[in-house]
Design a protein around this motif. Structure first.
Motif, PDB file in Angstrom:
ATOM      1  N   GLY A 131       0.778  -1.224   0.000  1.00 22.67           N
ATOM      2  CA  GLY A 131       0.000   0.000   0.000  1.00 22.67           C
ATOM      3  C   GLY A 131       0.805   1.266   0.000  1.00 22.67           C
ATOM      4  N   ASN A 132       2.115   1.193  -0.286  1.00 29.25           N
ATOM      5  CA  ASN A 132       2.910   2.418  -0.337  1.00 29.25           C
ATOM      6  C   ASN A 132       2.353   3.367  -1.390  1.00 29.25           C
ATOM      7  N   LEU A 133       2.343   4.644  -1.055  1.00 28.42           N
ATOM      8  CA  LEU A 133       1.810   5.646  -1.967  1.00 28.42           C
ATOM      9  C   LEU A 133       2.745   5.878  -3.146  1.00 28.42           C
ATOM     10  N   VAL A 134       4.042   5.861  -2.911  1.00 27.36           N
ATOM     11  CA  VAL A 134       4.988   6.184  -3.961  1.00 27.36           C
ATOM     12  C   VAL A 134       5.397   4.933  -4.714  1.00 27.36           C
ATOM     13  N   ASP A 135       5.722   5.117  -5.969  1.00 32.30           N
ATOM     14  CA  ASP A 135       6.267   4.045  -6.795  1.00 32.30           C
ATOM     15  C   ASP A 135       7.769   4.017  -6.555  1.00 32.30           C
ATOM     16  N   THR A 136       8.245   3.001  -5.830  1.00 28.22           N
ATOM     17  CA  THR A 136       9.649   3.000  -5.438  1.00 28.22           C
ATOM     18  C   THR A 136      10.580   2.839  -6.632  1.00 28.22           C
ATOM     19  N   GLU A 137      10.089   2.315  -7.735  1.00 34.56           N
ATOM     20  CA  GLU A 137      10.942   2.243  -8.924  1.00 34.56           C
ATOM     21  C   GLU A 137      11.331   3.637  -9.395  1.00 34.56           C
ATOM     22  N   ASP A 138      10.474   4.579  -9.113  1.00 30.22           N
ATOM     23  CA  ASP A 138      10.732   5.958  -9.515  1.00 30.22           C
ATOM     24  C   ASP A 138      11.813   6.610  -8.660  1.00 30.22           C
ATOM     25  N   LEU A 139      12.177   5.948  -7.562  1.00 35.40           N
ATOM     26  CA  LEU A 139      13.158   6.508  -6.636  1.00 35.40           C
ATOM     27  C   LEU A 139      14.521   5.842  -6.750  1.00 35.40           C
ATOM     28  N   THR A 140      14.658   4.932  -7.700  1.00 37.72           N
ATOM     29  CA  THR A 140      15.920   4.197  -7.821  1.00 37.72           C
ATOM     30  C   THR A 140      17.032   5.110  -8.317  1.00 37.72           C
ATOM     31  N   TYR A 141      18.148   5.025  -7.647  1.00 39.16           N
ATOM     32  CA  TYR A 141      19.348   5.799  -8.001  1.00 39.16           C
ATOM     33  C   TYR A 141      20.020   5.062  -9.161  1.00 39.16           C
ATOM     34  N   ARG A 142      19.769   5.502 -10.406  1.00 36.64           N
ATOM     35  CA  ARG A 142      20.144   4.725 -11.583  1.00 36.64           C
ATOM     36  C   ARG A 142      21.436   5.200 -12.256  1.00 36.64           C
ATOM     37  N   ASP A 143      21.790   6.435 -12.101  1.00 36.93           N
ATOM     38  CA  ASP A 143      22.969   6.969 -12.769  1.00 36.93           C
ATOM     39  C   ASP A 143      23.466   8.155 -11.958  1.00 36.93           C
ATOM     40  N   ASP A 144      24.653   8.634 -12.282  1.00 38.36           N
ATOM     41  CA  ASP A 144      25.187   9.790 -11.590  1.00 38.36           C
ATOM     42  C   ASP A 144      25.786  10.735 -12.615  1.00 38.36           C
ATOM     43  N   ALA A 145      25.010  11.743 -12.981  1.00 37.58           N
ATOM     44  CA  ALA A 145      25.442  12.694 -14.003  1.00 37.58           C
ATOM     45  C   ALA A 145      26.677  13.468 -13.557  1.00 37.58           C
ATOM     46  N   LEU A 146      26.755  13.780 -12.267  1.00 38.47           N
ATOM     47  CA  LEU A 146      27.905  14.536 -11.774  1.00 38.47           C
ATOM     48  C   LEU A 146      29.189  13.723 -11.893  1.00 38.47           C
ATOM     49  N   ALA A 147      29.103  12.412 -11.715  1.00 41.67           N
ATOM     50  CA  ALA A 147      30.290  11.563 -11.887  1.00 41.67           C
ATOM     51  C   ALA A 147      30.774  11.616 -13.333  1.00 41.67           C
ATOM     52  N   HIS A 148      29.856  11.560 -14.284  1.00 40.77           N
ATOM     53  CA  HIS A 148      30.244  11.704 -15.694  1.00 40.77           C
ATOM     54  C   HIS A 148      30.930  13.057 -15.909  1.00 40.77           C
ATOM     55  N   TYR A 149      30.366  14.095 -15.274  1.00 41.94           N
ATOM     56  CA  TYR A 149      30.905  15.441 -15.476  1.00 41.94           C
ATOM     57  C   TYR A 149      32.328  15.553 -14.914  1.00 41.94           C
ATOM     58  N   LEU A 150      32.543  15.035 -13.718  1.00 40.94           N
ATOM     59  CA  LEU A 150      33.883  15.089 -13.130  1.00 40.94           C
ATOM     60  C   LEU A 150      34.879  14.254 -13.927  1.00 40.94           C
ATOM     61  N   THR A 151      34.406  13.175 -14.519  1.00 47.88           N
ATOM     62  CA  THR A 151      35.278  12.390 -15.398  1.00 47.88           C
ATOM     63  C   THR A 151      35.715  13.241 -16.583  1.00 47.88           C
ATOM     64  N   GLY A 152      34.777  14.019 -17.131  1.00 47.40           N
ATOM     65  CA  GLY A 152      35.124  14.924 -18.221  1.00 47.40           C
ATOM     66  C   GLY A 152      36.144  15.960 -17.790  1.00 47.40           C
ATOM     67  N   VAL A 153      35.988  16.493 -16.573  1.00 49.31           N
ATOM     68  CA  VAL A 153      36.955  17.468 -16.059  1.00 49.31           C
ATOM     69  C   VAL A 153      38.337  16.846 -15.969  1.00 49.31           C
ATOM     70  N   SER A 154      38.404  15.606 -15.472  1.00 48.61           N
ATOM     71  CA  SER A 154      39.712  14.958 -15.331  1.00 48.61           C
ATOM     72  C   SER A 154      40.364  14.726 -16.692  1.00 48.61           C
ATOM     73  N   PHE A 155      39.588  14.323 -17.678  1.00 43.97           N
ATOM     74  CA  PHE A 155      40.140  14.153 -19.032  1.00 43.97           C
ATOM     75  C   PHE A 155      40.633  15.492 -19.584  1.00 43.97           C
ATOM     76  N   GLU A 156      39.827  16.541 -19.381  1.00 43.02           N
ATOM     77  CA  GLU A 156      40.218  17.850 -19.906  1.00 43.02           C
ATOM     78  C   GLU A 156      41.480  18.360 -19.225  1.00 43.02           C
ATOM     79  N   MET A 157      41.603  18.151 -17.920  1.00 43.43           N
ATOM     80  CA  MET A 157      42.805  18.591 -17.216  1.00 43.43           C
ATOM     81  C   MET A 157      44.053  17.889 -17.743  1.00 43.43           C
ATOM     82  N   ASN A 158      43.861  16.680 -18.280  1.00 39.81           N
ATOM     83  CA  ASN A 158      44.979  15.922 -18.836  1.00 39.81           C
ATOM     84  C   ASN A 158      45.079  16.094 -20.350  1.00 39.81           C
TER      85      ASN A 158
END
Length: 588
Positions: free
Chosen positions: A195-222
């Protein structure tokens, strides 16, 4: 073991829990206060004296101390502590099943703390940030390249761990022995809790955009521009495909990632036509103009960590038997509830709409009414199982159950970064506080089933003890001791920021004074400055921690000329609570 001796053991566990828990909470709070005041030496001393480096809270010891070392600029020591934390959490996941019996007879706080998903991911985030900070202090050469490579490795570890979590999600059911274990049978009884009100699938932590971004920063710094292009594209796509929406970040970071991808295409030798095709409809007129005016400039990447993740709290619930409905009923203890506790209970547990109306209508022991503060668990055929086990008698009219909950997230205002007479707003890039709250919402169903089962097994044990004593004293005392030992898992990594905001500037070489004007909650506001000397094609990192308790209300200041398309003051502040970008799907 005699009945009385077992009772004494349960009582001792209760006393130990009640005293030990308070010491842990008080000690951590003192460390948090010291961090807010910028006294990192005192904060480290508090953590080292409160948490054990090899005890059940050893993961938290390394996590909290790792952030403190990061804040004081000891990046190498921070990485050592965080790497130890990564090893601990991996090892604990392999032995959690062995702690099941101890947890079942006491509470989760007596087991080793293994961390949550978002906490594990933030280990790699902080390690990547540490490596980038180290690289920013080094001249171009092997040492700098090694630091940049370290940042890239940690970002990739984060993304690989997320992928593994998506591929290998399991449930408690795969570990249980349905035929032999009492706990497993009790779990079967409570498996009908829905009977949970929220759809827990909608709350799944599926990706991390900031991690992709920091990876780009590290490549650019090199100076690996094409690899940086790919990472920035992944960041932009991740922000746009759901990450920004799930964590209510707005569109700013997606636009920045597209801009950075276009820059890397320039540096990698793509033609103007190819860049326009790849970024069609993604760059604003201001970004397109800026893209043609970057020659000879340096960069400053400002990362602001705002506030702290909220603390988990304990919600006490009352479980009772309703023989008329052949059901269990769950409700908050009304003599001690707060509005936020009721909100959490209703959102995740209470009967909703038609289901709740049916439960009230069928309950012949009370007048028909709409009850939004009760969870009715119809057991059906499982009621006979519960009765034959003695569970219905053991639960009786009242059995305390404790579960964790979060208050609503904090609303953080925008921050402005000024250089001279120009100013830019920072963009929300990640929200650890929403990661924590959403993960707890996702885990609320399994956690309350485990809490109900834990309380029921202890009640059965107390009833078994009482059967040896005709006076009923042992049964009463045993049930009391069992309920005193119950507690929710409220431990968490408390030095994580509530929100992460970012701004990337392209400035002429030379000396610059950067002013960060941060707005937090309400009228709280603080300013910081940084002096730096920027060289052509340089990338410098400025990481700032802004805490609410160290802020103050400033006198009105003149607003510099805005360099972003929309003036900051005319746009609404980022609101992660009252104005979500979408509604969560409902289950009624």
């Amino acid at each position: 073991m005699s009945a009385r001796r077992l009772l004494y053991v349960l009582s001792a566990i209760a006393i130990f829990h009640l005293t030990g828990c308070a010491t842990y909470g008080n000690g951590v709070q003192q460390a948090l206060t010291a961090v807010d005041q910028g006294d990192y030496t005192a904060a480290a001393t508090q953590i080292e004296s409160t948490l054990s480096a090899d005890g059940k809270d050893r993961l938290l010891y390394n996590l909290e101390l790792g952030v403190i070392r990061h804040l004081e600029g000891n990046y190498a020591e921070s990485n050592r502590l965080l790497e130890d934390a990564a090893r601990i959490t991996e090892a604990l996941k392999k032995r959690q099943l062995r702690d099941t019996l101890m947890v079942m007879m006491s509470n989760p706080r007596n087991a080793d703390y293994a961390g949550n998903t978002h906490e594990e991911m933030m280990i790699y985030y902080y390690k990547a940030l540490n490596y980038l900070a180290i690289a920013g202090t080094l001249p171009y050469g092997n040492a700098r390249q090694d630091a940049v490579e370290g940042a890239r490795i940690e970002s990739r570890r984060l993304l690989l761990r997320l992928q593994a979590l998506r591929n290998n999600e399991g449930s408690y059911n795969q570990y249980k022995d349905k035929e032999e274990r009492t706990f497993s049978k009790v779990m079967d009884v409570f498996s009908v809790l829905v009977g949970n009100l929220v759809d827990t699938e909608d709350l799944t932590y599926r990706d991390d955009a900031l991690a992709h971004y920091l990876t780009g920063v590290s490549f650019e710094m090199n100076r690996e521009f094409d690899n940086a292009r790919i990472s920035y594209l992944k960041a932009a796509e991740s922000y746009e495909s759901g990450y920004a929406e799930q964590f209510q970040l707005g569109s700013g970071m997606a636009a920045q990632a597209w801009m950075d991808a276009a820059r890397m295409m320039q540096r990698a030798g793509f033609t103007d036509a190819e860049i326009q095709t790849a970024t069609a409809g993604k760059l604003s007129a201001a970004q397109q103009s800026e893209l043609n005016d970057l020659e000879g400039k340096g960069q400053v990447l400002v990362i602001e960590h705002k506030g702290r993740v909220p603390e988990k709290k304990e919600l006490n619930l009352q479980l009772s038997i309703n023989p008329n409905l052949r059901a269990l009923e769950l409700q908050p203890y009304f003599f001690e509830y707060s509005q936020e506790e009721i909100n959490w209970f209703y959102l995740l547990y209470a009967d909703k709409m038609f289901y709740g109306l049916v439960a009230d209508y069928l309950n012949a022991t009370r007048n028909f009414r709409v009850d939004f503060f009760t969870k009715t668990i119809f057991l059906g055929p499982l009621y006979d199982t519960a009765e034959s086990m003695g569970l219905t008698n053991a639960v009786g009219n009242s059995l305390r159950v404790a579960v964790p909950y979060y208050a609503r997230p904090v609303e953080y205002g925008q921050s402005q970064l000024s250089v001279g007479q120009q100013s830019w707003s920072l963009d929300p890039a990640a929200s650890p506080q929403l990661m924590a709250i959403q993960e707890q919402m996702k885990n609320a169903g399994p956690e309350i089933r485990a809490a109900l089962s834990r309380a029921a097994v202890k009640a059965l044990t107390a009833a078994a003890i009482g059967s040896q004593d005709s006076s009923g004293l042992l049964a009463f005392a045993g049930k009391l001791a069992a309920q005193l030992t119950d507690a929710a898992e409220t431990r968490s990594w408390l030095l994580l920021p509530g929100e992460i905001q970012i701004r990337r500037l392209f400035l002429e070489p030379g000396d610059h004074t950067l002013t960060l004007d941060s707005r937090l909650t309400g009228q709280q506001r603080t300013q910081r400055q940084k002096q730096l000397t920027l060289q052509e094609d340089d990338i410098q990192l400025w990481t700032v921690r802004t805490n609410g308790s160290t802020t103050h209300v400033d006198a009105p200041v003149s607003e510099p000329k805005q360099n972003n398309p929309t003036p900051i003051e005319s746009s609404p502040p980022h609101d992660p609570t009252s104005k979500p970008t979408r509604r969560l799907p409902t289950k009624e």
